[in-house]
Write an enzyme that holds these catalytic residues in place. Structure first.
Site, PDB file in Angstrom:
ATOM      1  N   GLU A  38      20.959 -31.434  17.384  1.00  0.00           N
ATOM      2  CA  GLU A  38      20.409 -31.698  16.050  1.00  0.00           C
ATOM      3  C   GLU A  38      19.602 -33.000  16.025  1.00  0.00           C
ATOM      4  O   GLU A  38      18.571 -33.077  15.375  1.00  0.00           O
ATOM      5  CB  GLU A  38      21.523 -31.735  14.996  1.00  0.00           C
ATOM      6  CG  GLU A  38      22.116 -30.372  14.671  1.00  0.00           C
ATOM      7  CD  GLU A  38      21.085 -29.394  14.091  1.00  0.00           C
ATOM      8  OE1 GLU A  38      20.045 -29.847  13.578  1.00  0.00           O
ATOM      9  OE2 GLU A  38      21.324 -28.177  14.169  1.00  0.00           O
ATOM     10  N   TYR A 121      21.145 -34.358   6.337  1.00  0.00           N
ATOM     11  CA  TYR A 121      20.890 -33.058   6.964  1.00  0.00           C
ATOM     12  C   TYR A 121      21.778 -32.875   8.208  1.00  0.00           C
ATOM     13  O   TYR A 121      22.452 -31.858   8.371  1.00  0.00           O
ATOM     14  CB  TYR A 121      19.399 -32.909   7.352  1.00  0.00           C
ATOM     15  CG  TYR A 121      19.250 -31.785   8.338  1.00  0.00           C
ATOM     16  CD1 TYR A 121      19.269 -30.465   7.890  1.00  0.00           C
ATOM     17  CD2 TYR A 121      19.199 -32.011   9.714  1.00  0.00           C
ATOM     18  CE1 TYR A 121      19.231 -29.403   8.776  1.00  0.00           C
ATOM     19  CE2 TYR A 121      19.158 -30.971  10.616  1.00  0.00           C
ATOM     20  CZ  TYR A 121      19.169 -29.678  10.142  1.00  0.00           C
ATOM     21  OH  TYR A 121      19.157 -28.634  11.027  1.00  0.00           O
ATOM     22  N   ASP A 139      16.816 -27.984   6.465  1.00  0.00           N
ATOM     23  CA  ASP A 139      15.685 -28.497   7.242  1.00  0.00           C
ATOM     24  C   ASP A 139      14.412 -27.814   6.741  1.00  0.00           C
ATOM     25  O   ASP A 139      14.430 -27.078   5.747  1.00  0.00           O
ATOM     26  CB  ASP A 139      15.911 -28.282   8.746  1.00  0.00           C
ATOM     27  CG  ASP A 139      15.884 -26.809   9.132  1.00  0.00           C
ATOM     28  OD1 ASP A 139      15.782 -25.951   8.230  1.00  0.00           O
ATOM     29  OD2 ASP A 139      15.960 -26.510  10.337  1.00  0.00           O
ATOM     30  N   CYS A 207      14.025 -11.169  -2.789  1.00  0.00           N
ATOM     31  CA  CYS A 207      13.141 -12.329  -2.633  1.00  0.00           C
ATOM     32  C   CYS A 207      12.068 -12.360  -3.720  1.00  0.00           C
ATOM     33  O   CYS A 207      11.215 -11.474  -3.814  1.00  0.00           O
ATOM     34  CB  CYS A 207      12.493 -12.298  -1.259  1.00  0.00           C
ATOM     35  SG  CYS A 207      11.349 -13.664  -1.014  1.00  0.00           S
TER      36      CYS A 207
HETATM   37 FE1  SF4 Z   1      10.524 -15.003   3.548  1.00  0.00          FE
HETATM   38 FE2  SF4 Z   1       9.368 -12.659   3.015  1.00  0.00          FE
HETATM   39 FE3  SF4 Z   1      11.940 -12.773   3.689  1.00  0.00          FE
HETATM   40 FE4  SF4 Z   1      11.131 -13.678   1.317  1.00  0.00          FE
HETATM   41  S1  SF4 Z   1      11.055 -11.577   2.057  1.00  0.00           S
HETATM   42  S2  SF4 Z   1      12.564 -14.687   2.701  1.00  0.00           S
HETATM   43  S3  SF4 Z   1       9.158 -14.533   1.851  1.00  0.00           S
HETATM   44  S4  SF4 Z   1      10.179 -13.304   4.981  1.00  0.00           S
END
Ligand code: SF4
Length: 345
Positions: A38, A121, A139, A207
């Protein structure tokens, strides 16, 4: 455990990167190896770190061996990784662990943070990976993944606290070390800076940035300040036997503890020859060498001129250039030495 953690751990079990400091699946991690990797990985790539990690662990297989090593050996082995303050702190930290903690790293984030060179971190990374504590190391990779998952639109660095808080909500109590490493791996291999591969990402479903179709633009960054330029003059002083005068930089600050040619301060305005000569280690016929050496540090550019003379007397380290290789010399000084030798000095 959140859905994100469950899916990410399942992905990690199949796609984890095989790295020399990582324990095998289900095996306990060695805190020394986790800590060393690290520290080395701070602002350096995995590919660059691997040979250094192997060399360090071959030479000093445990924290006691590293603590007992002469600092100059550690600095010399560190050459090329940059940021020598980290190498000095690494050595100090090994000493503190060996003497104050009986050779064992503390297993809690707060106690880890008290050790030299270990910031928030690194403390979180060691607590999670080496000791299975539900800590959340954030990170650059993790920052990017979390900024996209939650579609944090505030630019960095202002968004750091919000990203860290969001990341902490994902950390599971079970396998927190694997989860931390999985986030790092996902950021390094799938959720990459310019071209995130959302179609193969295990977190695609939840996401926010993928849903909005603008993943690659996060995290946003505040515009960088321009790097200023500084100026300096270094003195190349040879004695009658061809040895060159060197000195050691103070332990704290930039390039702390490393060897260098004596020189002026590095200032915001250029030095004229008369002002520079007044800073020379002795009064002699100092001749400016043509050209200059340039080097870019994190926070500034340096333009370094050289002046050469023959003389003896000042105290310091007198060494023949043929023996420079065994000294801990920073890159900027290697460039300056090359410049002097190229001009026949
Ligand atoms: Fe990253 Fe795309 Fe996964 Fe979202 S869906 S975490 S933007 S790779």
């Amino acid at each position: 455990m959140t859905d994100v953690a469950r899916r990410l751990l399942a992905w990690y079990d199949r796609h984890r990167r095989d790295l020399p400091w990582r324990a095998g699946p289900g095996e306990p991690a060695d805190p020394y190896r986790v800590w060393l990797s690290e520290i080395m990985l701070q602002q350096t790539t995995v590919a660059a770190v691997i040979p250094y990690f192997r060399h360090f662990t071959d030479t000093w297989p445990g924290v006691a061996a590293l603590a007992a090593a002469p600092l100059d050996d550690v600095l010399a082995a560190w050459q090329g990784l940059g940021y020598y303050a980290r190498a000095r702190n690494l050595h100090r930290c090994a000493g503190v662990v060996a003497t104050d903690h009986g050779g064992r790293f503390p297993d809690r984030e707060s106690a880890l943070r008290d050790l030299p060179g270990i910031g928030p971190y690194t403390a979180a990374a060691i607590a999670a990976i080496a000791f299975g504590r539900p800590a959340t190391p954030v990170d650059g990779n993790v920052e990017r993944v979390v900024a996209r998952l939650f579609r944090v639109t505030e630019p960095l660095p202002g968004a750091k606290p919000a990203i860290a808080a969001a990341a902490a909500t994902l950390t599971p109590n079970r396998r927190p070390g694997d989860f931390a490493q999985a986030m790092m791996d996902l950021g390094a291999t799938v959720c990459t800076p310019r071209a995130p591969e959302c179609p193969v990402c295990p977190l695609a479903e939840g996401c926010a940035a993928r849903r909005a179709g603008d993943a690659a633009q996060w995290p946003a960054r505040a515009p960088r300040k321009r790097r200023p330029t500084r100026f300096g003059v270094a003195f190349w002083l040879r004695d009658g036997e061809g040895r060159v005068l060197l000195r050691r930089r103070p332990d704290s600050g930039l390039l702390g503890g490393l060897m260098e040619l004596p020189g002026t301060e590095w200032t915001e305005t250029a030095w004229d020859d008369a002002a520079a000569r007044a800073e020379a280690p002795l009064a002699a016929r100092w001749e400016p060498l043509p050209g200059e050496v340039t080097h870019t540090f994190t926070h500034f550019h340096l333009r370094l001129r050289l002046m050469a003379a023959i003389g003896a007397g000042p105290s310091g380290t007198w060494e023949h250039p043929a023996r420079f290789a065994r000294l801990a010399l920073p890159t900027v000084m290697k460039k300056a030495i090359r410049h002097a030798l190229d001009h026949g000095r």
